[in-house]
Design a protein around this motif. Structure first.
Motif, PDB file in Angstrom:
ATOM      1  N   GLY A 155       0.817  -1.210   0.000  1.00  0.00           N
ATOM      2  CA  GLY A 155       0.000   0.000   0.000  1.00  0.00           C
ATOM      3  C   GLY A 155       0.850   1.258   0.000  1.00  0.00           C
ATOM      4  N   LEU A 156       1.907   1.264   0.820  1.00  0.00           N
ATOM      5  CA  LEU A 156       2.794   2.426   0.866  1.00  0.00           C
ATOM      6  C   LEU A 156       3.501   2.623  -0.476  1.00  0.00           C
ATOM      7  CD1 LEU A 156       4.356   1.992   4.421  1.00  0.00           C
ATOM      8  CD2 LEU A 156       2.676   3.710   3.695  1.00  0.00           C
ATOM      9  N   ALA A 157       3.933   1.500  -1.089  1.00  0.00           N
ATOM     10  CA  ALA A 157       4.614   1.600  -2.380  1.00  0.00           C
ATOM     11  C   ALA A 157       3.669   2.093  -3.479  1.00  0.00           C
ATOM     12  CB  ALA A 157       5.208   0.248  -2.757  1.00  0.00           C
ATOM     13  N   LEU A 158       2.416   1.627  -3.453  1.00  0.00           N
ATOM     14  CA  LEU A 158       1.467   1.969  -4.500  1.00  0.00           C
ATOM     15  C   LEU A 158       0.829   3.348  -4.310  1.00  0.00           C
ATOM     16  CD1 LEU A 158      -0.279  -1.484  -4.999  1.00  0.00           C
ATOM     17  CD2 LEU A 158       1.260  -0.320  -6.591  1.00  0.00           C
ATOM     18  N   ARG A 159       1.141   4.011  -3.198  1.00  0.00           N
ATOM     19  CA  ARG A 159       0.647   5.372  -3.036  1.00  0.00           C
ATOM     20  C   ARG A 159       1.254   6.304  -4.077  1.00  0.00           C
ATOM     21  NH1 ARG A 159       0.568   7.580   3.026  1.00  0.00           N
ATOM     22  NH2 ARG A 159      -0.452   9.264   1.892  1.00  0.00           N
ATOM     23  N   HIS A 160       2.405   5.909  -4.629  1.00  0.00           N
ATOM     24  CA  HIS A 160       3.076   6.705  -5.655  1.00  0.00           C
ATOM     25  C   HIS A 160       2.730   6.229  -7.068  1.00  0.00           C
ATOM     26  CE1 HIS A 160       5.409   8.426  -2.392  1.00  0.00           C
ATOM     27  NE2 HIS A 160       5.724   7.206  -1.994  1.00  0.00           N
ATOM     28  N   ALA A 161       1.831   5.234  -7.174  1.00  0.00           N
ATOM     29  CA  ALA A 161       1.442   4.726  -8.487  1.00  0.00           C
ATOM     30  C   ALA A 161       0.444   5.676  -9.142  1.00  0.00           C
ATOM     31  CB  ALA A 161       0.835   3.329  -8.343  1.00  0.00           C
ATOM     32  N   SER A 162       0.112   5.402 -10.403  1.00  0.00           N
ATOM     33  CA  SER A 162      -0.833   6.252 -11.132  1.00  0.00           C
ATOM     34  C   SER A 162      -2.242   6.071 -10.562  1.00  0.00           C
ATOM     35  CB  SER A 162      -0.826   5.886 -12.615  1.00  0.00           C
ATOM     36  OG  SER A 162      -1.298   4.557 -12.793  1.00  0.00           O
ATOM     37  N   ASP A 163      -3.098   7.023 -10.856  1.00  0.00           N
ATOM     38  CA  ASP A 163      -4.482   6.946 -10.401  1.00  0.00           C
ATOM     39  C   ASP A 163      -5.170   5.708 -10.953  1.00  0.00           C
ATOM     40  OD1 ASP A 163      -4.152   9.285  -9.021  1.00  0.00           O
ATOM     41  OD2 ASP A 163      -5.049  10.563 -10.582  1.00  0.00           O
ATOM     42  N   ALA A 164      -4.841   5.329 -12.172  1.00  0.00           N
ATOM     43  CA  ALA A 164      -5.462   4.158 -12.792  1.00  0.00           C
ATOM     44  C   ALA A 164      -5.084   2.885 -12.042  1.00  0.00           C
ATOM     45  CB  ALA A 164      -5.043   4.058 -14.255  1.00  0.00           C
ATOM     46  N   THR A 165      -3.800   2.778 -11.663  1.00  0.00           N
ATOM     47  CA  THR A 165      -3.354   1.594 -10.933  1.00  0.00           C
ATOM     48  C   THR A 165      -4.048   1.489  -9.586  1.00  0.00           C
ATOM     49  OG1 THR A 165      -1.186   1.669 -11.997  1.00  0.00           O
ATOM     50  CG2 THR A 165      -1.365   0.424  -9.942  1.00  0.00           C
ATOM     51  N   ARG A 166      -4.155   2.602  -8.883  1.00  0.00           N
ATOM     52  CA  ARG A 166      -4.815   2.588  -7.581  1.00  0.00           C
ATOM     53  C   ARG A 166      -6.304   2.313  -7.720  1.00  0.00           C
ATOM     54  NH1 ARG A 166      -4.184   7.721  -5.212  1.00  0.00           N
ATOM     55  NH2 ARG A 166      -3.160   8.579  -7.047  1.00  0.00           N
ATOM     56  N   ALA A 167      -6.898   2.757  -8.828  1.00  0.00           N
ATOM     57  CA  ALA A 167      -8.317   2.474  -9.067  1.00  0.00           C
ATOM     58  C   ALA A 167      -8.539   0.982  -9.312  1.00  0.00           C
ATOM     59  CB  ALA A 167      -8.819   3.292 -10.266  1.00  0.00           C
ATOM     60  N   VAL A 168      -7.616   0.359 -10.047  1.00  0.00           N
ATOM     61  CA  VAL A 168      -7.716  -1.091 -10.283  1.00  0.00           C
ATOM     62  C   VAL A 168      -7.624  -1.853  -8.965  1.00  0.00           C
ATOM     63  CG1 VAL A 168      -6.526  -3.086 -11.279  1.00  0.00           C
ATOM     64  CG2 VAL A 168      -6.860  -1.021 -12.653  1.00  0.00           C
ATOM     65  N   LEU A 169      -6.696  -1.435  -8.096  1.00  0.00           N
ATOM     66  CA  LEU A 169      -6.547  -2.092  -6.797  1.00  0.00           C
ATOM     67  C   LEU A 169      -7.812  -1.919  -5.961  1.00  0.00           C
ATOM     68  CD1 LEU A 169      -4.593  -3.609  -4.948  1.00  0.00           C
ATOM     69  CD2 LEU A 169      -3.789  -1.410  -4.100  1.00  0.00           C
ATOM     70  N   SER A 170      -8.411  -0.745  -6.021  1.00  0.00           N
ATOM     71  CA  SER A 170      -9.655  -0.502  -5.290  1.00  0.00           C
ATOM     72  C   SER A 170     -10.785  -1.362  -5.829  1.00  0.00           C
ATOM     73  CB  SER A 170     -10.023   0.980  -5.376  1.00  0.00           C
ATOM     74  OG  SER A 170     -11.208   1.245  -4.664  1.00  0.00           O
ATOM     75  N   ASP A 171     -10.859  -1.495  -7.154  1.00  0.00           N
ATOM     76  CA  ASP A 171     -11.888  -2.347  -7.763  1.00  0.00           C
ATOM     77  C   ASP A 171     -11.687  -3.810  -7.376  1.00  0.00           C
ATOM     78  OD1 ASP A 171     -13.033  -0.160  -8.959  1.00  0.00           O
ATOM     79  OD2 ASP A 171     -12.041  -0.454 -10.905  1.00  0.00           O
ATOM     80  N   LEU A 172     -10.432  -4.247  -7.315  1.00  0.00           N
ATOM     81  CA  LEU A 172     -10.149  -5.617  -6.906  1.00  0.00           C
ATOM     82  C   LEU A 172     -10.596  -5.854  -5.467  1.00  0.00           C
ATOM     83  CD1 LEU A 172      -8.856  -8.378  -7.478  1.00  0.00           C
ATOM     84  CD2 LEU A 172      -6.658  -7.405  -6.759  1.00  0.00           C
ATOM     85  N   ALA A 173     -10.361  -4.877  -4.605  1.00  0.00           N
ATOM     86  CA  ALA A 173     -10.803  -4.992  -3.212  1.00  0.00           C
ATOM     87  C   ALA A 173     -12.327  -5.073  -3.141  1.00  0.00           C
ATOM     88  CB  ALA A 173     -10.293  -3.800  -2.401  1.00  0.00           C
ATOM     89  N   ASP A 174     -13.012  -4.287  -3.965  1.00  0.00           N
ATOM     90  CA  ASP A 174     -14.478  -4.329  -3.985  1.00  0.00           C
ATOM     91  C   ASP A 174     -14.976  -5.689  -4.462  1.00  0.00           C
ATOM     92  OD1 ASP A 174     -14.583  -1.743  -3.094  1.00  0.00           O
ATOM     93  OD2 ASP A 174     -14.842  -0.865  -5.097  1.00  0.00           O
ATOM     94  N   ALA A 175     -14.302  -6.264  -5.459  1.00  0.00           N
ATOM     95  CA  ALA A 175     -14.721  -7.563  -5.988  1.00  0.00           C
ATOM     96  C   ALA A 175     -14.560  -8.667  -4.939  1.00  0.00           C
ATOM     97  CB  ALA A 175     -13.905  -7.903  -7.240  1.00  0.00           C
ATOM     98  N   ILE A 176     -13.434  -8.644  -4.247  1.00  0.00           N
ATOM     99  CA  ILE A 176     -13.210  -9.660  -3.213  1.00  0.00           C
ATOM    100  C   ILE A 176     -14.192  -9.465  -2.054  1.00  0.00           C
ATOM    101  CG2 ILE A 176     -11.537 -10.556  -1.547  1.00  0.00           C
ATOM    102  CD1 ILE A 176      -9.346  -9.838  -3.526  1.00  0.00           C
ATOM    103  N   THR A 177     -14.482  -8.210  -1.731  1.00  0.00           N
ATOM    104  CA  THR A 177     -15.462  -7.934  -0.685  1.00  0.00           C
ATOM    105  C   THR A 177     -16.826  -8.488  -1.059  1.00  0.00           C
ATOM    106  OG1 THR A 177     -14.275  -5.920  -0.061  1.00  0.00           O
ATOM    107  CG2 THR A 177     -16.562  -6.111   0.663  1.00  0.00           C
ATOM    108  N   TRP A 178     -17.191  -8.390  -2.327  1.00  0.00           N
ATOM    109  CA  TRP A 178     -18.464  -8.949  -2.797  1.00  0.00           C
ATOM    110  C   TRP A 178     -18.504 -10.458  -2.590  1.00  0.00           C
ATOM    111  CZ3 TRP A 178     -19.951 -12.512  -6.481  1.00  0.00           C
ATOM    112  CH2 TRP A 178     -21.316 -12.534  -6.808  1.00  0.00           C
ATOM    113  N   LEU A 179     -17.391 -11.127  -2.899  1.00  0.00           N
ATOM    114  CA  LEU A 179     -17.328 -12.568  -2.678  1.00  0.00           C
ATOM    115  C   LEU A 179     -17.463 -12.909  -1.200  1.00  0.00           C
ATOM    116  CD1 LEU A 179     -14.427 -13.595  -5.119  1.00  0.00           C
ATOM    117  CD2 LEU A 179     -16.877 -14.052  -5.377  1.00  0.00           C
TER     118      LEU A 179
END
Length: 407
Positions: A155-179
């Protein structure tokens, strides 16, 4: 005559209670069928354990990666509440053991084959090694402290990633939460199977010989759940703590009681925090930490069983030693694994304070497994429900109108 509203559209908790009653009736009517129904419970717990490690890793990484600079997470006060709650539980157990001394029949079963830690240094070393564990191995073995460390690092490393990368990670978290929510919906069937199998295979007759020990253990846990923890929360929030306390016990404690695993109950707690409206960047980190170090029930178990052994052997205990035992039990409880019976193997560690040999201490552990049919369930319910309670109390967002938030 129309059915009551709670039966026409039953909530998840109502469905769980219905599954509980059905499991008891099935076990009493047909022990063989009850044992067979245990497959449903096994599948439910396996599903929770399968999804929880991935959820913790991704959710923690996503929460930290998308954390906005200057935003308060409230983790520090939650950690202080965890430590204070565990230490208070150990002190309560000491007082209860002095007020209601328990003696044990120390008979060691021939088939006992357990290896306790040799000292507090070994417990701390194990925690350090869990932190630096390989992430793939941590996922496979369910090493949540290791997953937490990797999640924070990523998470600390990806704070410097692009907005798109962080959005993908957020979407992945939402998908796993749905499961995870899908798995939690299976809780009524899982509880039905767990209760039916437990009563069919063990019954309650074995607990009668240790009723006094069990009464002290459960009394301490009930006291912490209804008096100790509410007092700590009140001192923190200056608000009536009981609506939140009862919500956590009902929504988290019931499932934890039957799964008997703080680790397996992580998805349940994360979902409850979401419905309470707590900040995701707070509970995504605090709940996995709580499943590892917030172990009031484990501190009670370690302390009560140790002092029961001390009383049985006639060893004198003064106040400074009792206070030292409380500190040792607190540290040892933080090292207890979040699996059924995880606290019992740390009893020999505390017994070592009084010069009690490992052989005698392991007899106490064996007794702990006998009463564990109820003790471990109550311990896990206290531990896991308190994770949400202290997260809500320490979070930067104040939880008001609890029933409305989770309706």
């Amino acid at each position: 005559m129309p059915l009551p509203a709670f039966l026409r559209r039953p909530s998840l908790v109502t469905q769980i209670v219905m599954g509980l009653v059905a499991g008891i009736l099935l076990a009493l009517a047909s022990p063989e069928a009850g044992a067979a129904a245990g497959l449903l419970g096994t599948v439910f717990i396996s599903a929770l354990k399968a999804v929880a490690p991935v959820l913790v890793l991704v959710l923690v990484a996503a929460a930290i990666a998308n954390h906005r600079r200057g935003q308060q997470t409230g983790i520090r006060p939650i950690l202080l509440l965890y430590i204070l709650g565990t230490l208070t539980a150990a002190l309560v157990a000491v007082l209860a053991s002095f007020a209601f001394p328990v003696s044990l029949q120390l008979v060691l079963p021939d088939d006992i084959a357990l290896t306790p830690p040799e000292g507090i240094g070994e417990v701390l070393r194990t925690l350090v090694m869990q932190i630096v564990d390989n992430p793939v191995n941590a996922l496979i073995t369910g090493n949540y402290i290791g997953l937490l460390a990797w999640g924070i690092g990523l998470g600390l490393a990806l704070r410097h990633a692009s907005d798109a990368t962080r959005a993908v990670l957020s979407d992945l978290a939402d998908a796993i939460t749905w499961l995870v929510r899908l798995v939690i919906r299976l809780a009524p069937l899982g509880i039905f199977g767990l209760v039916a199998a437990t009563l069919a295979e063990t019954g309650l007759s074995a607990l009668l010989d240790y009723a006094r020990l069990l009464a002290v253990l459960l009394g301490c846990m009930v006291f912490m759940a209804l008096v100790g923890n509410p007092l700590i929360v009140f001192l923190r929030t200056r608000r009536n703590p009981y609506p939140l306390v009862f919500t956590c016990l009902r929504e988290s404690g019931i499932t934890a009681f039957f799964t008997r695993s703080s680790a397996a109950n992580i998805p349940v707690n994360l979902e409850l925090c979401r419905r309470l409206g707590l900040p995701e960047e707070t509970y995504a980190v605090s709940i996995p930490i709580g499943a590892t170090i917030n172990m009031a029930g484990a501190a009670i178990t370690i302390t009560v069983l140790t002092l029961a052994a001390v009383n049985t052997l006639g060893v004198a205990v003064d106040l400074p030693t009792a206070l030292l035992l409380s500190v040792v039990a607190t540290v040892a409880a933080c090292g207890a694994s979040g699996v059924p019976g995880g606290s019992l193997l740390l009893v020999p560690l505390a017994c070592g304070l009084f010069g009690i040999s490992t052989d005698l201490a392991m007899q106490v552990v064996a007794i702990g497994f006998i009463v564990g049919v109820v003790q471990d369930s109550a311990e896990t319910a206290l531990n896991s429900s308190t994770d949400v309670l202290f997260t809500a109390a320490g979070a930067p967002v104040v939880v008001d109108a609890v029933p409305d938030r989770i309706a």
